[in-house]
Design a protein around this motif. Structure first.
Motif, PDB file in Angstrom:
ATOM      1  N   GLU A   1      -7.838  -1.414  14.447  1.00  0.00           N
ATOM      2  CA  GLU A   1      -7.347  -0.188  13.832  1.00  0.00           C
ATOM      3  C   GLU A   1      -7.042  -0.391  12.354  1.00  0.00           C
ATOM      4  O   GLU A   1      -6.258  -1.261  11.975  1.00  0.00           O
ATOM      5  CB  GLU A   1      -6.081   0.288  14.557  1.00  0.00           C
ATOM      6  N   THR A   2      -7.681   0.420  11.514  1.00  0.00           N
ATOM      7  CA  THR A   2      -7.450   0.392  10.067  1.00  0.00           C
ATOM      8  C   THR A   2      -7.114   1.815   9.604  1.00  0.00           C
ATOM      9  O   THR A   2      -7.336   2.785  10.326  1.00  0.00           O
ATOM     10  CB  THR A   2      -8.692  -0.122   9.320  1.00  0.00           C
ATOM     11  N   PRO A   3      -6.576   1.942   8.394  1.00  0.00           N
ATOM     12  CA  PRO A   3      -6.234   3.283   7.896  1.00  0.00           C
ATOM     13  C   PRO A   3      -7.465   4.168   7.693  1.00  0.00           C
ATOM     14  O   PRO A   3      -8.528   3.702   7.277  1.00  0.00           O
ATOM     15  CB  PRO A   3      -5.551   2.983   6.552  1.00  0.00           C
ATOM     16  N   LEU A   4      -7.314   5.462   7.990  1.00  0.00           N
ATOM     17  CA  LEU A   4      -8.341   6.479   7.774  1.00  0.00           C
ATOM     18  C   LEU A   4      -7.697   7.629   7.023  1.00  0.00           C
ATOM     19  O   LEU A   4      -6.656   8.142   7.433  1.00  0.00           O
ATOM     20  CB  LEU A   4      -8.902   6.963   9.106  1.00  0.00           C
ATOM     21  N   LEU A   5      -8.306   8.024   5.921  1.00  0.00           N
ATOM     22  CA  LEU A   5      -7.714   9.042   5.053  1.00  0.00           C
ATOM     23  C   LEU A   5      -8.812   9.916   4.463  1.00  0.00           C
ATOM     24  O   LEU A   5      -9.849   9.407   4.023  1.00  0.00           O
ATOM     25  CB  LEU A   5      -6.928   8.350   3.928  1.00  0.00           C
ATOM     26  N   VAL A   6      -8.604  11.246   4.486  1.00  0.00           N
ATOM     27  CA  VAL A   6      -9.568  12.184   3.905  1.00  0.00           C
ATOM     28  C   VAL A   6      -8.905  12.882   2.722  1.00  0.00           C
ATOM     29  O   VAL A   6      -8.028  13.736   2.897  1.00  0.00           O
ATOM     30  CB  VAL A   6     -10.048  13.225   4.931  1.00  0.00           C
TER      31      VAL A   6
ATOM     32  N   MET B   1       0.817  -1.216   0.000  1.00  0.00           N
ATOM     33  CA  MET B   1       0.000   0.000   0.000  1.00  0.00           C
ATOM     34  C   MET B   1       0.856   1.275   0.000  1.00  0.00           C
ATOM     35  O   MET B   1       0.689   2.150   0.842  1.00  0.00           O
ATOM     36  CB  MET B   1      -0.960   0.012   1.192  1.00  0.00           C
ATOM     37  N   PRO B   2       1.767   1.423  -0.991  1.00  0.00           N
ATOM     38  CA  PRO B   2       2.626   2.610  -1.026  1.00  0.00           C
ATOM     39  C   PRO B   2       1.864   3.900  -1.299  1.00  0.00           C
ATOM     40  O   PRO B   2       2.209   4.960  -0.771  1.00  0.00           O
ATOM     41  CB  PRO B   2       3.594   2.300  -2.168  1.00  0.00           C
ATOM     42  N   ASN B   3       0.808   3.830  -2.113  1.00  0.00           N
ATOM     43  CA  ASN B   3       0.051   5.039  -2.443  1.00  0.00           C
ATOM     44  C   ASN B   3      -0.728   5.564  -1.244  1.00  0.00           C
ATOM     45  O   ASN B   3      -0.804   6.779  -1.017  1.00  0.00           O
ATOM     46  CB  ASN B   3      -0.910   4.747  -3.606  1.00  0.00           C
ATOM     47  N   VAL B   4      -1.290   4.652  -0.473  1.00  0.00           N
ATOM     48  CA  VAL B   4      -2.021   5.073   0.723  1.00  0.00           C
ATOM     49  C   VAL B   4      -1.079   5.757   1.707  1.00  0.00           C
ATOM     50  O   VAL B   4      -1.411   6.791   2.292  1.00  0.00           O
ATOM     51  CB  VAL B   4      -2.727   3.871   1.386  1.00  0.00           C
ATOM     52  N   ARG B   5       0.129   5.215   1.860  1.00  0.00           N
ATOM     53  CA  ARG B   5       1.088   5.851   2.781  1.00  0.00           C
ATOM     54  C   ARG B   5       1.451   7.255   2.294  1.00  0.00           C
ATOM     55  O   ARG B   5       1.530   8.196   3.097  1.00  0.00           O
ATOM     56  CB  ARG B   5       2.355   4.991   2.884  1.00  0.00           C
TER      57      ARG B   5
ATOM     58  N   ARG C   1      -4.137  -3.927  -4.969  1.00  0.00           N
ATOM     59  CA  ARG C   1      -5.066  -3.476  -6.013  1.00  0.00           C
ATOM     60  C   ARG C   1      -5.977  -2.360  -5.486  1.00  0.00           C
ATOM     61  O   ARG C   1      -6.284  -1.416  -6.222  1.00  0.00           O
ATOM     62  CB  ARG C   1      -5.887  -4.667  -6.506  1.00  0.00           C
ATOM     63  N   SER C   2      -6.395  -2.468  -4.234  1.00  0.00           N
ATOM     64  CA  SER C   2      -7.193  -1.388  -3.642  1.00  0.00           C
ATOM     65  C   SER C   2      -6.364  -0.110  -3.546  1.00  0.00           C
ATOM     66  O   SER C   2      -6.886   0.995  -3.760  1.00  0.00           O
ATOM     67  CB  SER C   2      -7.683  -1.792  -2.239  1.00  0.00           C
ATOM     68  N   ASP C   3      -5.099  -0.260  -3.207  1.00  0.00           N
ATOM     69  CA  ASP C   3      -4.183   0.876  -3.099  1.00  0.00           C
ATOM     70  C   ASP C   3      -4.051   1.593  -4.435  1.00  0.00           C
ATOM     71  O   ASP C   3      -4.109   2.831  -4.506  1.00  0.00           O
ATOM     72  CB  ASP C   3      -2.823   0.364  -2.621  1.00  0.00           C
ATOM     73  N   ALA C   4      -3.905   0.832  -5.523  1.00  0.00           N
ATOM     74  CA  ALA C   4      -3.782   1.426  -6.856  1.00  0.00           C
ATOM     75  C   ALA C   4      -5.085   2.117  -7.260  1.00  0.00           C
ATOM     76  O   ALA C   4      -5.070   3.199  -7.872  1.00  0.00           O
ATOM     77  CB  ALA C   4      -3.417   0.347  -7.871  1.00  0.00           C
ATOM     78  N   THR C   5      -6.211   1.523  -6.901  1.00  0.00           N
ATOM     79  CA  THR C   5      -7.507   2.117  -7.234  1.00  0.00           C
ATOM     80  C   THR C   5      -7.712   3.440  -6.505  1.00  0.00           C
ATOM     81  O   THR C   5      -8.219   4.418  -7.086  1.00  0.00           O
ATOM     82  CB  THR C   5      -8.644   1.145  -6.871  1.00  0.00           C
ATOM     83  N   LEU C   6      -7.313   3.502  -5.241  1.00  0.00           N
ATOM     84  CA  LEU C   6      -7.455   4.744  -4.483  1.00  0.00           C
ATOM     85  C   LEU C   6      -6.580   5.841  -5.087  1.00  0.00           C
ATOM     86  O   LEU C   6      -6.995   7.007  -5.159  1.00  0.00           O
ATOM     87  CB  LEU C   6      -7.088   4.529  -3.021  1.00  0.00           C
ATOM     88  N   ASP C   7      -5.387   5.484  -5.532  1.00  0.00           N
ATOM     89  CA  ASP C   7      -4.514   6.469  -6.167  1.00  0.00           C
ATOM     90  C   ASP C   7      -5.158   7.023  -7.426  1.00  0.00           C
ATOM     91  O   ASP C   7      -5.122   8.231  -7.684  1.00  0.00           O
ATOM     92  CB  ASP C   7      -3.165   5.819  -6.494  1.00  0.00           C
ATOM     93  N   ARG C   8      -5.781   6.150  -8.188  1.00  0.00           N
ATOM     94  CA  ARG C   8      -6.474   6.597  -9.397  1.00  0.00           C
ATOM     95  C   ARG C   8      -7.671   7.490  -9.036  1.00  0.00           C
ATOM     96  O   ARG C   8      -7.905   8.527  -9.672  1.00  0.00           O
ATOM     97  CB  ARG C   8      -6.967   5.379 -10.176  1.00  0.00           C
TER      98      ARG C   8
ATOM     99  N   LEU D   1      -0.343   9.247   0.371  1.00  0.00           N
ATOM    100  CA  LEU D   1      -1.492  10.132   0.515  1.00  0.00           C
ATOM    101  C   LEU D   1      -1.758  10.490   1.979  1.00  0.00           C
ATOM    102  O   LEU D   1      -2.201  11.597   2.288  1.00  0.00           O
ATOM    103  CB  LEU D   1      -2.736   9.472  -0.103  1.00  0.00           C
ATOM    104  N   MET D   2      -1.477   9.552   2.883  1.00  0.00           N
ATOM    105  CA  MET D   2      -1.666   9.841   4.306  1.00  0.00           C
ATOM    106  C   MET D   2      -0.672  10.883   4.812  1.00  0.00           C
ATOM    107  O   MET D   2      -0.949  11.591   5.786  1.00  0.00           O
ATOM    108  CB  MET D   2      -1.552   8.553   5.133  1.00  0.00           C
ATOM    109  N   ASP D   3       0.468  11.006   4.132  1.00  0.00           N
ATOM    110  CA  ASP D   3       1.424  12.058   4.476  1.00  0.00           C
ATOM    111  C   ASP D   3       0.989  13.416   3.932  1.00  0.00           C
ATOM    112  O   ASP D   3       1.351  14.461   4.482  1.00  0.00           O
ATOM    113  CB  ASP D   3       2.813  11.707   3.905  1.00  0.00           C
ATOM    114  N   GLU D   4       0.204  13.402   2.857  1.00  0.00           N
ATOM    115  CA  GLU D   4      -0.175  14.642   2.178  1.00  0.00           C
ATOM    116  C   GLU D   4      -1.526  15.190   2.617  1.00  0.00           C
ATOM    117  O   GLU D   4      -1.783  16.394   2.487  1.00  0.00           O
ATOM    118  CB  GLU D   4      -0.209  14.407   0.658  1.00  0.00           C
ATOM    119  N   TYR D   5      -2.412  14.322   3.105  1.00  0.00           N
ATOM    120  CA  TYR D   5      -3.784  14.728   3.434  1.00  0.00           C
ATOM    121  C   TYR D   5      -4.108  14.370   4.889  1.00  0.00           C
ATOM    122  O   TYR D   5      -3.398  13.574   5.508  1.00  0.00           O
ATOM    123  CB  TYR D   5      -4.777  14.032   2.490  1.00  0.00           C
ATOM    124  N   PRO D   6      -5.182  14.940   5.431  1.00  0.00           N
ATOM    125  CA  PRO D   6      -5.590  14.566   6.788  1.00  0.00           C
ATOM    126  C   PRO D   6      -5.797  13.050   6.885  1.00  0.00           C
ATOM    127  O   PRO D   6      -6.460  12.449   6.033  1.00  0.00           O
ATOM    128  CB  PRO D   6      -6.916  15.324   6.979  1.00  0.00           C
TER     129      PRO D   6
END
Length: 693
Positions: free
Chosen positions: A586-591, A349-353, A529-536, A355-360
């Motif tokens: 605990e799971t990831p939360l991203l806005v 999940m590199p994209n989620v990480r 695959r979920s990580d890539a979809t979220l990036d898109r 994005l979590m650095d860039e967004y709330p």
């Protein structure tokens, strides 16, 4: 002769029970210790059992000979007293067998000795369980009208329930609750999970045995009960059974006080120390929502006053602002598997990480583990907590499907939003086809309604398809949209052939079994695959002309093998840890957004109940007083569930009694509000949700 044998089977059973009882009583009188007798029986089961069986067989043969010689066989068989006594006898036998079967599957079906040890230690509770199941068996026999058929139906039912309880423990680390029965229509989603652990030879053996039993039943003489006898017995028996099942404030309550020790705060211990049957009885509740102490209108009004003192005055923005599209994107079982102490050939999940650095971003504190997505949806959409739902209760099935209730949906509808729910599966699951309209959604799409239904795995619609669906909704709607979208691609099971070509991620761990490694590889492929979809999706919303906000979160951790197999092997935690440690929830939360939301960069750890009030406040919407109360309550206790209460500094305690008195007071008011709105008389619903005050 054949018919005489079957007509006198109750006599054979009577001899076995009588001789067994006499052996135990005599041996106990000689040794002076019942446990010693049970130990001897356990060690010499075949010898002692064989002797009792042969002696009973001899007595039975003698009884048949005597009855035939005297010409008493048919008069005995046709006697009403004989048939009624047979019903009681068989009910006692099946009840005792059922009690043992329940215990054996609950404690350890592979080591029967543990069941015997449990019975030795908690003999009164075993006898109580056998008594309850005997009552139920007798009721079934009376309703069926034929002793052997009724007994067979009862025994088969007990076996199935014992198996269901066993598998629920294995994969969810929680027992079977009475309220689970309403979800029987969703068994088709559970079967793939347990299919690998079901023995085909044993299943075939059970099926063959059942067929043979039915065939024998058709051939053998029946022991039928007349309808008058059945009615005479059934009426008082029904009263007694009802009193023992719904024991509170009945004569049966004293028996539970003497012979049980219920522990509602810890259901795993509750079921173990009392046995699964008594554990289930302790959770039979007519109400799904736990009723708070001193629930009445006067107490509620006081809670409202306290809530008003706690919150700041609601002050909507002075200038009209553009309302953004809001998407709550629930990603099925999305979790960071690298939290396990094992090696991954690449980060899934590199994209989620990034994005979590860039967004709330922060941590989502799920109310469930390993399943029951609808309970996470309940907390998110209503801002009410599973902590105050009775064990086994499912608010979607038991509450929200039956009537309309206030929610984030109705709140945003009042703010001029178009609202839509998207779920790429059947609307019958958790009765969502009724729940979504009751929560206020303008429209809802299930699998048969969706335009995009492509899969990237062997079973479920892909994340990409759900994203395409929600992007189309945003593009087509003129009004700002609120979309509650649920993905299911990462849903268990995780067979090796789930993705064509297998997983692109290798997992290795010194303590991991080969099965756990393969399972983690398949699961990690889905996360990738979920990580890539979220990036898109993020790229798509950044290109939109209209302001859009995406709340992305995982609904719960995955179930990785029976008895938390992969978690235990990786050193993440044990079954007891799963009950008390926040890490299991605990799971990831991203806005994500294409505008400045004003949210803190670090959202911390949050229960789902706070997300809607938090977003509403950040966007300057005209929030109801209840949301103001929730935003203030978040400062006191940002995350909680049964046995895990997280204070504002991140430390956790197991009981709400260990929280500061101010936090306990806030939770008490919150509990009052939840019960009043969902299950009470709605005394203060207008005061909680009227934005014009």
């Amino acid at each position: 002769m054949f018919k005489s044998v079957f007509r006198t089977i109750p006599l054979f059973i009577s001899f076995i029970i009588l001789l067994s009882f006499l052996y135990i009583v005599t041996s106990t009188a000689v040794s002076g210790d019942l446990n010693t007798v049970i130990d001897v029986i356990q060690v010499h089961t075949s010898i002692i059992g064989g002797m009792i069986f042969l002696l009973s067989l001899s007595l039975w043969a003698g009884a048949i000979y005597f009855l035939e010689k005297k010409g008493w066989m048919m008069p005995l068989y046709e006697s009403k007293i004989y048939r009624v006594l047979t019903a009681f006898l068989i009910a006692f036998l099946i009840g005792s067998i059922g009690a043992y079967v329940f215990l054996a599957y609950h404690i350890d079906i592979e080591q029967i000795g543990k069941t015997t040890e449990w019975i030795q230690e908690y003999l009164n509770r075993f006898i109580f369980t056998a008594f309850l199941l005997s009552l139920i068996t007798l009721v079934i026999i009376l309703l069926v009208g034929e002793v052997y058929m009724g007994a067979g139906v009862a025994l088969f039912t007990y076996f199935i329930l014992a198996m269901v309880n066993y598998y629920k423990q294995e994969y969810r680390n929680e027992p079977l609750f009475p309220n689970d029965f309403i979800q029987v229509g969703q068994m088709k989603d559970v079967i793939p999970l347990i299919s690998d652990s079901i023995s085909l030879p044993i299943t075939l053996g059970i099926a063959i045995a059942a067929i043979l039993a039915i065939a024998v039943w058709f051939k053998m003489p029946k022991i039928k009960l007349g309808w008058i006898s059945r009615l005479v017995i059934l009426l008082p028996l029904g009263f007694v059974l009802y009193s023992f099942l719904f024991y509170e404030d009945t004569f049966a309550e004293s028996f539970y006080e003497e012979y049980t020790s219920f522990m509602p705060w810890n259901q795993n211990n509750n079921y173990y120390y009392n046995g699964p049957v008594l554990g289930m009885v302790s959770n039979i509740k007519l109400d799904v929502v736990q009723e708070p102490d001193r629930y009445n209108e006067k107490v509620l009004e006081a809670s409202v006053v306290q809530a008003e003192e706690l919150t700041v005055e609601n002050s909507p923005a002075e200038e009209e602002t553009v309302k953004p599209n809001i998407v709550f994107l629930l990603n099925e079982t999305f979790w960071d598997p690298t939290r396990l102490d094992v090696h991954f050939s690449e980060d899934p999940m590199p994209n989620v990480r990034k994005l979590m650095d860039e967004y709330p971003s922060g941590t989502f504190f799920s109310p469930v583990f390993g399943g029951e997505t609808a309970n996470t949806e309940f907390e998110l959409l209503t801002s009410y907590s599973m902590n105050y739902i009775n064990p086994g209760g499912n608010p979607f099935n038991h509450i929200l499907a039956n009537d309309q209730y206030p929610s984030v949906v109705s709140h945003l509808n009042n703010e001029g939003y178009y609202s839509e729910a998207i779920h790429p599966n059947s609307g019958n699951l958790y009765r969502r086809q009724r729940v979504y309209p009751n929560l206020g959604f303008d429209s809802w799409k299930f699998l048969e309604d969706m335009t995009y239904t492509e899969k990237d795995n062997s079973e479920f619609v892909s994340d990409q398809s759900v994203v395409n669906e929600l992007l189309d909704t945003i593009e087509q709607q003129e009004d700002p949209s609120f979309i509650h979208a649920v993905t299911i691609a990462n849903h268990l099971p995780y067979p090796e052939d789930k993705y064509e070509g297998g997983s692109t991620i290798d997992v290795k761990g010194e303590s991991l079994s080969e099965d756990s490694e393969r399972m983690l590889e398949v699961y990690s492929e889905g996360i990738k695959r979920s990580d890539a979809t979220l990036d898109r999706l993020n790229e798509e919303i950044q290109a939109l002309d209209e302001p859009t906000l995406i709340v992305f979160y995982g609904d719960h951790l995955p179930s990785l093998g029976s008895n938390l197999k992969a978690y235990r092997e990786a050193g993440f935690g044990t079954e007891e840890d799963q009950q008390t440690k926040a890490e299991f929830y605990e799971t990831p939360l991203l806005v994500l957004s294409n505008f400045d939301t004003g949210l803190d960069e670090d959202l911390g750890t949050l229960s789902p109940i706070y997300l809607a009030p938090m977003i509403s406040e950040a966007l300057g919407l005209d929030s109801p007083p209840f949301y103001d109360f929730m935003n203030e309550m978040k400062e006191e206790i940002p995350a909680f569930r049964n046995r895990i209460y997280m204070e504002d500094e991140g430390q956790t305690v197991e009981s709400s009694d260990q929280l500061p008195s101010s936090t306990q007071a806030v939770l008490s008011d919150y509990h009052q509000f939840q019960f009043d709105v969902l299950s009470g008389k709605q005394h203060v619903i207008d005061q909680l949700y009227n934005t014009q005050q």
